[in-house]
Motif scaffolding. Structure first.
Motif, mmCIF file in Angstrom:
data_model
loop_
_atom_site.group_PDB
_atom_site.id
_atom_site.type_symbol
_atom_site.label_atom_id
_atom_site.label_comp_id
_atom_site.label_asym_id
_atom_site.label_seq_id
_atom_site.Cartn_x
_atom_site.Cartn_y
_atom_site.Cartn_z
ATOM 1 N N THR A 111 -7.071 0.854 -8.781
ATOM 2 C CA THR A 111 -6.157 0.932 -7.639
ATOM 3 C C THR A 111 -6.096 2.363 -7.106
ATOM 4 O OG1 THR A 111 -4.848 -0.918 -8.446
ATOM 5 C CG2 THR A 111 -3.773 0.567 -6.887
ATOM 6 N N ILE A 127 0.848 -1.201 0.000
ATOM 7 C CA ILE A 127 0.000 0.000 0.000
ATOM 8 C C ILE A 127 0.878 1.244 0.000
ATOM 9 C CG2 ILE A 127 -1.629 1.350 1.380
ATOM 10 C CD1 ILE A 127 -2.877 -1.345 2.248
ATOM 11 N N THR A 177 2.481 1.726 -3.419
ATOM 12 C CA THR A 177 1.511 2.247 -4.388
ATOM 13 C C THR A 177 1.259 3.730 -4.153
ATOM 14 O OG1 THR A 177 0.436 0.096 -4.618
ATOM 15 C CG2 THR A 177 -0.864 2.037 -5.235
ATOM 16 N N GLN A 178 1.057 4.109 -2.897
ATOM 17 C CA GLN A 178 0.800 5.518 -2.592
ATOM 18 C C GLN A 178 2.000 6.385 -2.945
ATOM 19 O OE1 GLN A 178 -0.446 5.275 1.524
ATOM 20 N NE2 GLN A 178 -2.580 4.926 0.950
ATOM 21 N N HIS A 238 -7.372 4.051 -3.070
ATOM 22 C CA HIS A 238 -6.584 4.866 -2.140
ATOM 23 C C HIS A 238 -7.068 6.314 -2.028
ATOM 24 C CE1 HIS A 238 -3.552 1.714 -1.660
ATOM 25 N NE2 HIS A 238 -3.729 1.481 -2.949
#
Length: 181
Positions: free
Chosen positions: A46, A8, A11-12, A50
């Motif tokens: 995705t 996570i 990805t962020q 988020h």
């Protein structure tokens, strides 16, 4: 506090990096979710897992830097202005791509206002209008003056691609703060 999955975070970080890179190429309003998806190499879905939208992504990115600066202020609370400002300028230089994009371009005027509000909040604790050279002056005027000058100098530093080293900037800003607060 629950531990966040490294995937996570990765990805962020990729999305935050993508938005900064894209803002270097075009106006934020012209950036699409597909642009972000392509640049960060993640699916559109995705991104929505988020963030609500690209504005939410930018807001979270700005908020993370403001929070980091807030923590730096807390850690520098017992330092003189020059030492405290050195910590800030090191952080600004370390995150040059973000701050130069936010302060030296027209891409995110929202950040400038958030940065200014943050500085007003921080400098309010430093002003004393009951004695000394600021006695009798309006606290709001002094705080806004100092914070606006600080933002202006930092903008100048980024707009002119760091014409002085960060430690020189810190020394001079710190000296000016000591003289005026």
């Amino acid at each position: 506090m629950a531990k966040i999955d490294r995937r996570i975070l990765k990805t962020q970080e990729a999305l935050k990096k993508a938005v900064i890179e894209l803002m270097a190429e075009k106006n934020f309003d012209d950036i699409t979710i597909q642009d972000l998806s392509d640049r960060a190499n993640v699916s559109r879905g995705t991104i929505y897992l988020h963030y609500m939208d690209k504005y939410d992504l930018l807001d979270k990115l700005i908020e993370s830097h403001i929070n980091e600066l807030r923590e730096l202020c807390a850690s520098a609370a017992d330092m003189d202005f020059i030492s405290g400002t050195l910590i800030w300028t090191e952080y600004l230089e370390k995150n040059y791509s973000f701050f130069s994009m936010m302060l030296a371009s027209k891409g995110a005027p929202y950040f400038r206002n958030r940065f200014l509000d943050f500085l007003i909040e921080e400098f309010r604790h430093e002003v004393d209008v009951t004695k000394g050279k600021n006695q009798g002056l309006n606290e709001d005027v002094i705080v806004r003056f100092i914070a606006s000058a600080y933002v202006g100098v930092v903008e100048w530093w980024f707009t002119n691609e760091k014409p002085v080293p960060h430690h020189v900037l810190a020394e001079q800003l710190g000296t000016l703060l000591e003289r005026n607060l």
